[in-house]
Design a protein around this motif. Sequence first.
Motif, PDB file in Angstrom:
ATOM      1  N   ASN A 100       1.140  -1.310  -0.323  1.00  0.00           N
ATOM      2  CA  ASN A 100       0.512  -0.022  -0.204  1.00  0.00           C
ATOM      3  C   ASN A 100       1.044   1.404   0.337  1.00  0.00           C
ATOM      4  O   ASN A 100       2.059   1.424   0.314  1.00  0.00           O
ATOM      5  CB  ASN A 100      -0.857  -0.277   1.240  1.00  0.00           C
ATOM      6  N   GLY A 101      -0.025   2.481  -0.251  1.00  0.00           N
ATOM      7  CA  GLY A 101       0.938   3.706   0.075  1.00  0.00           C
ATOM      8  C   GLY A 101       1.404   3.908  -1.218  1.00  0.00           C
ATOM      9  O   GLY A 101       1.674   3.353  -2.926  1.00  0.00           O
ATOM     10  N   GLN A 102       2.527   5.270  -1.078  1.00  0.00           N
ATOM     11  CA  GLN A 102       3.019   5.763  -2.679  1.00  0.00           C
ATOM     12  C   GLN A 102       4.533   4.624  -3.211  1.00  0.00           C
ATOM     13  O   GLN A 102       3.937   5.253  -4.588  1.00  0.00           O
ATOM     14  CB  GLN A 102       3.335   7.050  -2.704  1.00  0.00           C
ATOM     15  N   HIS A 103       4.835   4.233  -2.373  1.00  0.00           N
ATOM     16  CA  HIS A 103       5.431   3.103  -2.838  1.00  0.00           C
ATOM     17  C   HIS A 103       5.557   1.389  -3.187  1.00  0.00           C
ATOM     18  O   HIS A 103       6.200   0.569  -3.319  1.00  0.00           O
ATOM     19  CB  HIS A 103       7.085   3.546  -1.332  1.00  0.00           C
ATOM     20  N   ALA A 104       4.328   1.566  -3.220  1.00  0.00           N
ATOM     21  CA  ALA A 104       3.775   0.113  -3.626  1.00  0.00           C
ATOM     22  C   ALA A 104       4.094  -0.676  -4.798  1.00  0.00           C
ATOM     23  O   ALA A 104       4.864  -1.395  -4.618  1.00  0.00           O
ATOM     24  CB  ALA A 104       2.358  -0.090  -3.070  1.00  0.00           C
ATOM     25  N   GLY A 105       4.412   0.455  -5.021  1.00  0.00           N
ATOM     26  CA  GLY A 105       4.661  -0.256  -6.810  1.00  0.00           C
ATOM     27  C   GLY A 105       7.242  -0.538  -6.670  1.00  0.00           C
ATOM     28  O   GLY A 105       6.847  -2.201  -7.071  1.00  0.00           O
ATOM     29  N   GLU A 106       6.701   0.150  -6.400  1.00  0.00           N
ATOM     30  CA  GLU A 106       8.492  -0.523  -6.161  1.00  0.00           C
ATOM     31  C   GLU A 106       8.637  -1.556  -5.313  1.00  0.00           C
ATOM     32  O   GLU A 106       9.720  -1.962  -4.733  1.00  0.00           O
ATOM     33  CB  GLU A 106       9.110   1.233  -4.695  1.00  0.00           C
ATOM     34  N   LEU A 107       7.970  -1.653  -3.794  1.00  0.00           N
ATOM     35  CA  LEU A 107       8.289  -2.765  -3.523  1.00  0.00           C
ATOM     36  C   LEU A 107       7.884  -3.895  -3.409  1.00  0.00           C
ATOM     37  O   LEU A 107       8.577  -5.414  -4.081  1.00  0.00           O
ATOM     38  CB  LEU A 107       7.498  -2.168  -1.750  1.00  0.00           C
ATOM     39  N   ASN A 108       7.368  -3.756  -4.648  1.00  0.00           N
ATOM     40  CA  ASN A 108       6.170  -5.160  -5.284  1.00  0.00           C
ATOM     41  C   ASN A 108       7.682  -5.288  -5.976  1.00  0.00           C
ATOM     42  O   ASN A 108       7.816  -6.377  -6.451  1.00  0.00           O
ATOM     43  CB  ASN A 108       5.595  -4.737  -6.464  1.00  0.00           C
ATOM     44  N   ASP A 109       8.134  -4.434  -6.715  1.00  0.00           N
ATOM     45  CA  ASP A 109       8.999  -5.114  -7.356  1.00  0.00           C
ATOM     46  C   ASP A 109      10.422  -5.718  -6.776  1.00  0.00           C
ATOM     47  O   ASP A 109      11.190  -7.052  -7.376  1.00  0.00           O
ATOM     48  CB  ASP A 109      10.276  -3.730  -8.061  1.00  0.00           C
ATOM     49  N   ALA A 110      10.576  -5.417  -5.797  1.00  0.00           N
ATOM     50  CA  ALA A 110      11.598  -5.762  -5.092  1.00  0.00           C
ATOM     51  C   ALA A 110      11.248  -7.004  -4.518  1.00  0.00           C
ATOM     52  O   ALA A 110      12.458  -7.719  -4.185  1.00  0.00           O
ATOM     53  CB  ALA A 110      11.803  -4.816  -3.837  1.00  0.00           C
ATOM     54  N   LEU A 111      10.116  -7.263  -3.366  1.00  0.00           N
ATOM     55  CA  LEU A 111       9.848  -8.140  -3.037  1.00  0.00           C
ATOM     56  C   LEU A 111       9.966  -9.842  -4.881  1.00  0.00           C
ATOM     57  O   LEU A 111      10.259 -11.224  -4.632  1.00  0.00           O
ATOM     58  CB  LEU A 111       9.160  -8.271  -2.843  1.00  0.00           C
ATOM     59  N   GLY A 112       9.299  -9.021  -6.110  1.00  0.00           N
ATOM     60  CA  GLY A 112       9.282 -10.090  -7.057  1.00  0.00           C
ATOM     61  C   GLY A 112      10.206 -10.783  -6.620  1.00  0.00           C
ATOM     62  O   GLY A 112      10.728 -11.683  -8.275  1.00  0.00           O
ATOM     63  N   ARG A 113      11.680  -9.051  -6.698  1.00  0.00           N
ATOM     64  CA  ARG A 113      13.032 -10.059  -7.218  1.00  0.00           C
ATOM     65  C   ARG A 113      13.674 -10.924  -6.794  1.00  0.00           C
ATOM     66  O   ARG A 113      14.277 -11.995  -6.877  1.00  0.00           O
ATOM     67  CB  ARG A 113      13.806  -8.399  -7.684  1.00  0.00           C
ATOM     68  N   ILE A 114      12.782 -11.513  -5.449  1.00  0.00           N
ATOM     69  CA  ILE A 114      13.159 -12.422  -4.163  1.00  0.00           C
ATOM     70  C   ILE A 114      12.035 -13.443  -4.339  1.00  0.00           C
ATOM     71  O   ILE A 114      12.329 -14.120  -2.646  1.00  0.00           O
ATOM     72  CB  ILE A 114      13.836 -11.945  -2.729  1.00  0.00           C
ATOM     73  N   GLY A 115      11.270 -13.869  -5.463  1.00  0.00           N
ATOM     74  CA  GLY A 115      10.747 -14.720  -5.066  1.00  0.00           C
ATOM     75  C   GLY A 115       9.182 -14.480  -4.728  1.00  0.00           C
ATOM     76  O   GLY A 115       8.695 -15.964  -4.636  1.00  0.00           O
ATOM     77  N   PHE A 116       8.227 -13.586  -4.311  1.00  0.00           N
ATOM     78  CA  PHE A 116       7.095 -13.243  -3.912  1.00  0.00           C
ATOM     79  C   PHE A 116       6.702 -12.732  -5.414  1.00  0.00           C
ATOM     80  O   PHE A 116       6.703 -12.410  -6.142  1.00  0.00           O
ATOM     81  CB  PHE A 116       7.534 -11.471  -2.628  1.00  0.00           C
ATOM     82  N   ARG A 117       5.077 -13.524  -4.726  1.00  0.00           N
ATOM     83  CA  ARG A 117       3.753 -13.227  -6.102  1.00  0.00           C
ATOM     84  C   ARG A 117       2.967 -11.788  -5.119  1.00  0.00           C
ATOM     85  O   ARG A 117       2.416 -11.810  -3.955  1.00  0.00           O
ATOM     86  CB  ARG A 117       3.411 -13.941  -6.137  1.00  0.00           C
ATOM     87  N   ARG A 118       2.328 -11.560  -5.807  1.00  0.00           N
ATOM     88  CA  ARG A 118       1.427 -10.344  -5.416  1.00  0.00           C
ATOM     89  C   ARG A 118       0.189 -11.202  -5.539  1.00  0.00           C
ATOM     90  O   ARG A 118      -0.025 -11.467  -7.285  1.00  0.00           O
ATOM     91  CB  ARG A 118       1.504  -8.978  -6.920  1.00  0.00           C
ATOM     92  N   SER A 119      -0.608 -11.350  -4.770  1.00  0.00           N
ATOM     93  CA  SER A 119      -2.073 -11.078  -4.979  1.00  0.00           C
ATOM     94  C   SER A 119      -2.731  -9.960  -4.463  1.00  0.00           C
ATOM     95  O   SER A 119      -3.433 -10.185  -3.329  1.00  0.00           O
ATOM     96  CB  SER A 119      -3.043 -12.668  -4.363  1.00  0.00           C
ATOM     97  N   GLN A 120      -4.155  -9.478  -5.134  1.00  0.00           N
ATOM     98  CA  GLN A 120      -4.061  -8.128  -4.552  1.00  0.00           C
ATOM     99  C   GLN A 120      -3.631  -7.111  -4.324  1.00  0.00           C
ATOM    100  O   GLN A 120      -2.196  -7.044  -4.885  1.00  0.00           O
ATOM    101  CB  GLN A 120      -6.022  -8.740  -3.915  1.00  0.00           C
ATOM    102  N   SER A 121      -3.623  -7.099  -2.676  1.00  0.00           N
ATOM    103  CA  SER A 121      -3.155  -5.880  -2.088  1.00  0.00           C
ATOM    104  C   SER A 121      -1.760  -6.816  -1.073  1.00  0.00           C
ATOM    105  O   SER A 121      -1.592  -5.704  -0.424  1.00  0.00           O
ATOM    106  CB  SER A 121      -3.221  -4.458  -1.385  1.00  0.00           C
ATOM    107  N   VAL A 122      -1.606  -7.560  -1.391  1.00  0.00           N
ATOM    108  CA  VAL A 122      -0.686  -8.509  -0.758  1.00  0.00           C
ATOM    109  C   VAL A 122       0.478  -9.341  -1.539  1.00  0.00           C
ATOM    110  O   VAL A 122       0.953  -9.482  -2.233  1.00  0.00           O
ATOM    111  CB  VAL A 122      -1.796  -9.667  -0.139  1.00  0.00           C
TER     112      VAL A 122
END
Length: 260
Positions: A34-56
């Motif tokens: 959430n928040g204005q940096h959600a995209g950056e956080l999602n990118d960073a987590l994606g690079r270490i194996g996280f996946r997105r489901s809705q806002s999680v």
Amino acid sequence: MTAPFRYPRFFVTAPSPCPYLPGREERKVFTELNGQHAGELNDALGRIGFRRSQSVAYRPSCVGCSACVSVRVVAGEFRPNNSQRKLIRRHSDLEVHACRPWATGEQFDLLRRYLASRHPGGGMATMDEGDYADMVEQSPVNSFVVEYREPAVDGKRGRLVAACITDQQADGLSMIYSFFDTEDASRPSLGNFVIMDHILRARAAGLEYVYLGYWVKGSQRMAYKARYRPIEVLGPDGWAPFDPDVDTVPVHAPRVPAFA
């Protein structure tokens, strides 16, 4: 007063039956986007194996099992084999549109038929139209619904035969969930075509990777992800080239960073 959290907090789900390997349990670690940096956080987590489901954003964190490994296709080096080239030609007439993340009744009808055919007993089988709308629209990052339609006839847009909820990350495309017509014999292997189309579009856009989520050795449901080469797998030392027919699956997932 307490200061607001500057870094994400991670949580762990309770164990539940594994949907991929019989007799095992799954557990996930997750955090909210959430928040204005959600995209950056999602990118960073994606690079270490996280996946997105809705806002999680989530990743497997199973006790005593590391069968799920993150995989991604190196888009710039992908070269379709003969059967893949034939499939691309077979569906070359489809019209592809990256639509804003807004759920439609047509998409939901296609999803419902897909689930009834491919995953009748799965956790998504009981989804209603509101659940689907949440799945598509509750995205705090740069998302699209990529639609695949047959050619327009007499000014009317063609039939929807496939769709994919897709995130555009800084280094590639992340295929969140795809679904397609499984009953039309004139449109075979649409799921494979959608993946290849994403790979080719990522390459054309100068994006390095297409993230396919998790591959599970021994799970027939996940076997298709090994068809797209070259593929990389995320292990304890980061991303590395991987040949599912030869290489050993990494036995430890990379550690979640210690946000302080």
